[in-house]
Design an enzyme around this catalytic site. Sequence first.
Site, PDB file in Angstrom:
ATOM      1  N   TYR A  58       0.801  -1.227   0.000  1.00  0.00           N
ATOM      2  CA  TYR A  58       0.000   0.000   0.000  1.00  0.00           C
ATOM      3  C   TYR A  58       0.834   1.278   0.000  1.00  0.00           C
ATOM      4  CZ  TYR A  58      -4.392  -2.489   0.267  1.00  0.00           C
ATOM      5  OH  TYR A  58      -5.472  -3.284  -0.053  1.00  0.00           O
TER       6      TYR A  58
ATOM      7  N   GLU B 131      -8.648  -7.366   4.383  1.00  0.00           N
ATOM      8  CA  GLU B 131      -7.816  -8.426   3.818  1.00  0.00           C
ATOM      9  C   GLU B 131      -7.178  -9.273   4.904  1.00  0.00           C
ATOM     10  OE1 GLU B 131      -5.350  -6.026   1.260  1.00  0.00           O
ATOM     11  OE2 GLU B 131      -7.146  -5.355   0.179  1.00  0.00           O
TER      12      GLU B 131
ATOM     13  N   GLY C 176     -20.259 -17.162 -18.183  1.00  0.00           N
ATOM     14  CA  GLY C 176     -20.868 -16.790 -16.910  1.00  0.00           C
ATOM     15  C   GLY C 176     -21.567 -17.950 -16.227  1.00  0.00           C
TER      16      GLY C 176
END
Length: 399
Positions: free
Chosen positions: A95, A138, A281
């Site tokens: 990050y 996360e 899909g």
Amino acid sequence: MLDDTTRALIKATVPTLATHGEALTRHFYQRLLTHHPMLKEVFNQGHQQTGSQQQALAAAVLAYAQHIDEPSALQPVLLHIAHKHVSLGIRPEHYPLVGQQLLAAMRDVMGDEAATPELLAAWAAAYGQLAEVLINQERTLYAQAAQQPGGWTGARSMRVRRKAAQGEAICSFELVPTDGGPLPHYRPGQYVSVSQWVPDWGLQQWRQYSLVGAPGGDCLQIGVKREAKAPHSGCPMGQVSTALHTRVQEGDVLTVTAPAGDFVLHEDRSTPLLLLSGGVGITPMMSMLAHLAARRSPRELHFWHACQSPRHQAFAAEMQAHLTQLSNAHWRVAFEADAPAEPWAQAGRLSVGDLPKSLWADVDVYLCGPLGFMAAQREALLAAGLPSERLHQESFGGR
């Protein structure tokens, strides 16, 4: 929590982001991947070349600025992103690298006069807040993946036990752990990431593929559509799927991450279900269908699928075998060409107007397929009166 001054500065950038957001994100990715080339393995280089990744990030940055007063409104989007990050192995140390290059890109694109020290400080604080939310989400997802029986984080070696054609464009792969250990009980609709070496780019690339079997089995089965090359010159799409179709054989070993994804079957309800898919899909729907069949679910189920022709229909035998195990299942397959003479088959396109009117009172809809198909079906579903919160959808382009 950001103070009033910081939030005001962020909101003041909304017009600029709406107009120049893609220029900003293009420059951001150029800087990021130049300064930190190891991250090229994390970002989909095909999407980089088409510009879709830059467009998606520009829309996300704009949405964050627009909702800076109430970022909780973006929680479903952030959860979706967190699952994707976990599937790619994004960690907290990534990050700061992203934040540094985002601020530098803002300064370069907006110029010193607009990108004042005060504005950059505001965006640094806003990015820090966003990063903290995602890191925490996360961390929870990583812990859940590692702590459940058979779970893991990071990469795990899987051997291809069986490879089978599913229509003209899709292959299925049954994967078993090379370590002989157990597998986690994933949620129907989730996916795993698979890594492949791409010679044209000289690096590894991760791609996400839906799990198509019921949880609790002795393998992880995925469905992979061989993607055609994009019509843009110099943009070699479909590199990973082509490698899986043409180079990977039974007995080969693949590198795989733990199941992830928030497009999952919600089992805390007994209301009717509509599983609505087009093309590839169908893959997450197969996992949901297999799970319902294994449990002999009494829920009212409408399983609708659209494909080009019988030659392109994937998992046809498995689909019918699962559906016949369900006492309250109704299904329809629409073919663009060569529709067979079967009671469940039709020529042409699906129309939600053909569904029972009573269904709209309390139905959960799961939608997945090509972007155009999804947009048309979403519009029709909402026009028919479906509450937006009852519509769950997955876009493979967003993976």
